[in-house]
Scaffold this active site. Structure first.
Site, PDB file in Angstrom:
ATOM      1  N   ASP A   7      75.603  24.404  72.732  1.00 41.96           N
ATOM      2  CA  ASP A   7      74.688  25.523  72.503  1.00 41.96           C
ATOM      3  C   ASP A   7      73.741  25.113  71.385  1.00 41.96           C
ATOM      4  O   ASP A   7      74.182  24.583  70.355  1.00 41.96           O
ATOM      5  CB  ASP A   7      75.459  26.777  72.064  1.00 41.96           C
ATOM      6  CG  ASP A   7      76.383  27.314  73.149  1.00 41.96           C
ATOM      7  OD1 ASP A   7      76.343  26.788  74.280  1.00 41.96           O
ATOM      8  OD2 ASP A   7      77.142  28.261  72.868  1.00 41.96           O
ATOM      9  N   ASP A 129      78.354  37.290  82.703  1.00 40.19           N
ATOM     10  CA  ASP A 129      79.235  37.508  81.553  1.00 40.19           C
ATOM     11  C   ASP A 129      79.882  38.872  81.727  1.00 40.19           C
ATOM     12  O   ASP A 129      79.187  39.888  81.763  1.00 40.19           O
ATOM     13  CB  ASP A 129      78.430  37.461  80.259  1.00 40.19           C
ATOM     14  CG  ASP A 129      77.670  36.147  80.107  1.00 40.19           C
ATOM     15  OD1 ASP A 129      78.202  35.113  80.552  1.00 40.19           O
ATOM     16  OD2 ASP A 129      76.562  36.154  79.560  1.00 40.19           O
TER      17      ASP A 129
END
Length: 245
Positions: A7, A129
């Protein structure tokens, strides 16, 4: 399949705890060196998340992603802040193999379905998600988990199956960044209900036992970020546990 992940915020490797930008850990590691190491250990796919772009689409780290992709032979999957057809086309033209679309698939499904028709289902992965509530309902969150979405995971999968959905990355939000183990029951259920979709598991991976459990759940791949960064195990060990297809 093992899919190592990094990330990125402002060019640096970071981890967020459960998607919270206020709970950020920064690692003093070069993104290029880290991805190269993962590739050298045998990874055939790498996953890059542009967290700056996810929060502020105008600040997407496209130049960095272009540089990283150019320096690697592995297949690259990229997500974070992708909002337009032009951005999808740009990433694919830079050599990115698959673009990950999250919130937009929930908010503007017709737009994203058009991208499936234009670029093909191999080029797009939906990132879903989920918050699993007390009734066991899988509710998909949007906008980097900063707000609820209200649509069920199943309804989105059914909708996108009409345009040939093949790749979906599902994260149980309650597990992400926690190192508490993956929600294997979730992946087992999804793999049995929708065997035509290559499910990518994400969230909570801490040990090689977790990797083996996801492997046995029917998922097609596993995204591993934090566990590799803090040396719980390495990519070579993970691939030994779950060889690339």
């Amino acid at each position: 399949m093992i899919i190592p992940a990094i990330d990125l915020i402002d060019g640096q490797i970071v981890r967020l705890y459960q998607g919270d930008y206020g709970q950020q850990t920064t690692f003093d590691l070069s993104p290029q060196t880290q991805l190269q190491s993962y590739q050298d250990q045998g990874a055939s796919w790498l996953h890059i998340v542009d967290l700056t772009g996810a929060k502020e689409p105008a600040k997407r780290q496209t130049a960095l992603i272009a540089k990283l992709t150019a320096g690697l032979n592995a297949n690259i999957q990229v997500g974070g802040g992708i909002r337009t057809e032009e951005q999808v086309a740009e990433l694919l033209s830079l050599g990115v193999k698959r673009v990950v679309i999250g919130s937009l698939a929930v908010k503007e499904p017709e737009l994203v379905k058009g991208w499936f028709n234009k670029f093909g289902s191999e080029a797009i992965c939906l990132a879903l998600d989920v918050n699993i509530n007390q009734n066991g309902e899988k509710i998909v969150a949007v906008s980097g988990w900063q707000s609820g979405g209200g649509k069920s995971l199943e309804s989105i999968v059914e909708d996108f199956s009409q345009v040939g959905l093949k790749h979906a990355l599902v994260t149980d939000i309650n597990r992400d960044g926690t190192l508490t183990g993956a929600n294997t029951a979730l992946y087992r259920e999804l793999s049995s209900h929708y065997p035509h979709i290559a499910w990518q598991a994400s969230g909570g991976i801490a040990t090689l036992e977790d990797v083996a459990a996801v492997r046995d759940s029917g998922a097609a791949g596993i995204i591993i970020g934090k566990a590799l960064l803090i040396n719980q195990f390495n990519v070579a060990e993970a691939i030994q546990c779950w060889p690339n297809e």
